[in-house]
Write an enzyme that holds these catalytic residues in place. Structure first.
Site, short mmCIF file in Angstrom:
data_model
loop_
_atom_site.label_atom_id
_atom_site.label_comp_id
_atom_site.label_asym_id
_atom_site.label_seq_id
_atom_site.Cartn_x
_atom_site.Cartn_y
_atom_site.Cartn_z
N ASP A 69 0.81 -1.22 0.00
CA ASP A 69 0.00 0.00 0.00
C ASP A 69 0.85 1.27 0.00
O ASP A 69 2.07 1.21 0.18
CB ASP A 69 -0.97 -0.01 1.20
CG ASP A 69 -0.32 -0.45 2.51
OD1 ASP A 69 0.93 -0.49 2.58
OD2 ASP A 69 -1.06 -0.74 3.46
N ASN A 96 -7.85 -2.91 14.14
CA ASN A 96 -9.21 -3.22 13.68
C ASN A 96 -9.22 -4.40 12.70
O ASN A 96 -10.24 -4.68 12.08
CB ASN A 96 -9.85 -1.99 13.04
CG ASN A 96 -9.09 -1.51 11.80
OD1 ASN A 96 -8.11 -2.13 11.39
ND2 ASN A 96 -9.54 -0.41 11.21
N HIS A 107 -7.34 -4.63 9.97
CA HIS A 107 -7.03 -4.35 8.56
C HIS A 107 -5.76 -5.07 8.12
O HIS A 107 -4.84 -5.28 8.92
CB HIS A 107 -7.01 -2.84 8.25
CG HIS A 107 -5.87 -2.05 8.81
ND1 HIS A 107 -5.99 -0.74 9.20
CD2 HIS A 107 -4.57 -2.36 9.02
CE1 HIS A 107 -4.82 -0.30 9.63
NE2 HIS A 107 -3.94 -1.26 9.53
N GLU A 123 -9.72 -1.81 5.15
CA GLU A 123 -10.38 -1.52 6.42
C GLU A 123 -11.63 -2.39 6.56
O GLU A 123 -12.08 -3.00 5.58
CB GLU A 123 -10.76 -0.03 6.45
CG GLU A 123 -9.57 0.93 6.37
CD GLU A 123 -8.83 1.12 7.70
OE1 GLU A 123 -8.69 0.14 8.47
OE2 GLU A 123 -8.38 2.24 7.98
P1 PGA Z 1 2.22 -1.29 12.54
O1 PGA Z 1 1.13 -1.19 11.40
O2 PGA Z 1 3.16 -2.38 12.13
O3 PGA Z 1 2.89 0.06 12.54
O4 PGA Z 1 1.51 -1.60 13.82
C1 PGA Z 1 0.41 -2.31 11.02
C2 PGA Z 1 -0.81 -1.91 10.25
O5 PGA Z 1 -1.40 -0.85 10.54
O6 PGA Z 1 -1.22 -2.67 9.36
#
Ligand code: PGA
Length: 232
Positions: free
Chosen positions: A56, A125, A127, A132
């Site tokens: 992404d 959440n 994702h 999302e």
């Molecule tokens: P993080 O992000 O590794 O910074 O916790 C993971 C995500 O939001 O998919």
């Protein structure tokens, strides 16, 4: 965790004559990339023949913005390994035509022969990539709106405290087409999402629950992230 994941990456790279890796960003992956750079320096892996696709990128952030995933990848991996420019791919969130950018990203993955090994992080959440809650499980690479919760969680990283509202993300359908998937999660704040990923019903409300449909998906998680899983 990073060590285990990097060993999986090493195996995937060395078992294929044309490895295609799907890569993730975020704080979960900084240790993983350190290990990959170490393996590269020790000549255990070579990046000369690898193709990579990142999950992404934020819409509207230039590649030199410190919170862009282009910048993250350059800083954490690409500057230290010899990967040919044409072999790594990150969605361009500043493309004039974002829809075309997304369609072409899918074509590039297809033309590379598909992704062998996909690495994923997870949001609180559930994702995966920036899919999302509510994302269809057959979704493809597209522009998505980030939830307020996600924007809040990412705020601390942005000097301006302004998190972009949109991102380009590979779809859940795109992710599920990888031959094998490794999901990494660290910290108690991910424990609830991990439990729902593994034990919850398969539902659009928890994007990561779609991984239950994949027959070669492994979670690599630390003790804290496993808080709500049954202990054997
Ligand atoms: P993080 O992000 O590794 O910074 O916790 C993971 C995500 O939001 O998919």
């Amino acid at each position: 965790m990073s060590d285990k994941a990097a060993k999986k990456a090493e195996k995937s790279i060395n078992n294929s004559s044309k490895p295609v890796l799907g890569l993730a960003t975020g704080k979960t992956f900084t240790g993983f990339y350190k290990k990959l750079v170490e393996k590269h320096n020790k000549k255990k892996i070579s990046f000369s023949n690898i193709t990579t696709f990142n999950l992404d990128e934020y819409v509207g952030l230039p590649s030199d913005h410190p919170e862009s995933f282009h910048y993250y990848m350059e800083n954490n991996l690409f500057k230290d390994v010899k990967i040919p420019n044409q072999n790594y791919h990150i969605p361009n969130g500043t493309a004039g035509n974002l829809k075309k950018e997304c369609e072409e990203y899918e074509i590039k993955i297809k033309n590379a022969g598909g992704i062998n090994t996909q690495f994923l992080g997870i949001g609180e959440n559930g994702h995966i990539g920036y899919n999302e809650p509510g994302s269809p499980h057959d979704s493809r690479t597209r522009v998505v709106k980030l939830t307020e919760e996600t924007q809040k969680n990412k705020k601390e990283y942005f000097e301006s405290r302004k998190v972009p509202e949109k991102a380009i993300t590979m779809g859940i359908g795109t992710i599920l087409e990888a031959d094998q998937i490794f999901l990494l999660a660290s910290g108690e704040e991910k424990a609830e999402a991990v439990k729902k990923t593994v034990e919850g019903p398969i539902t659009k409300d928890i994007p990561s629950s779609a991984l239950q449909k994949h027959d070669n998906c492994t979670l690599i998680i630390d003790e804290e992230a496993s808080t709500y899983l049954p202990k054997t």
